[in-house]
Write a protein that holds these residues in place. Structure first.
Motif: not given
Length: 211
Positions: A168-172, A162-166, A176-178
């Motif tokens: 990853v790709g945000t540039g944050m 759930y978290w990866r899908d939302r 993204e690392q977490v």
């Protein structure tokens, strides 16, 4: 051959099963009666109404997860035992959290015994009543908060997915690392609980030493 006689204990145990499956809203006198192959009127001979049934359920679980006797003499050991027992009760019966996380809980005999036990954890500390309640609140609020998020995960994709899908790709980059490094395979809910509990107790210890 007649129907086996009902008991209050049977009714309460069945109601707890219903709540474990569907939450408190699922608990009705009618459904509990159906589970026991008994009429609603048969239940009312043992339990006055739904509210009384809920009160009996809460007190039964409070007894099932009663705090250890004898109580550990040091406040930190006592609060650790208290927190771990509450944690187990919330995971086993998520509805119990919703029913007791309030400033006006049902105060049956076993709940009163639990509260008395908790307050006695500070008997060797020179604390006023308000401070005792505040420090108990630190522990109970932590346990309740983590239990709430842990038992409300919902259906479908895993939490880490759930978290990866939302994220990853945000540039944050920090998020993204977490999201990349934390997975369901590496999750350790009980370990997370213990880590947070000990940090909360460290804070209480510091307060007691420096107040």
């Amino acid at each position: 051959m007649g129907r086996p006689s009902l008991s209050r204990e049977q009714i309460v145990a069945t109601a707890i099963e219903v709540a474990d499956e569907g939450g408190l809203d699922a608990v009705t006198m009618r459904l509990v009666g159906q589970r026991l192959n008994a009429s609603g009127m048969a239940l009312y001979r043992h339990v006055a109404n739904r509210e009384a049934l809920l009160e009996a359920m809460i007190d039964a679980v409070a007894g099932e997860y009663g705090y250890p006797e004898p109580r550990p003499p040091h406040w930190r050991d006592a609060l650790t035992a208290l927190a771990r027992q509450d944690w187990r009760s919330y995971l086993a019966h998520p509805w119990f959290l919703a029913a007791t996380a309030t400033c006006r809980p049902v105060l049956g005999p076993r709940m009163l015994e639990s509260l008395e036990w908790a307050l006695a954890a500070f008997d060797e500390c020179e604390l006023g009543s308000h401070d005792k309640l505040r420090l108990l609140g630190v522990v109970s609020s932590y346990v309740q908060g983590l239990a709430l998020t842990s038992t409300q995960q919902g259906e479908g994709e895993s939490v880490s997915q759930y978290w990866r899908d939302r994220v990853v790709g945000t540039g944050m980059r920090r998020l993204e690392q977490v999201a990349a490094e934390v997975s369901d395979e590496t999750a350790d809910l009980d370990g997370d609980f213990e880590f947070g509990l000990q940090r909360a107790l460290d804070g209480i210890a510091l307060y007691l030493e420096t107040r």
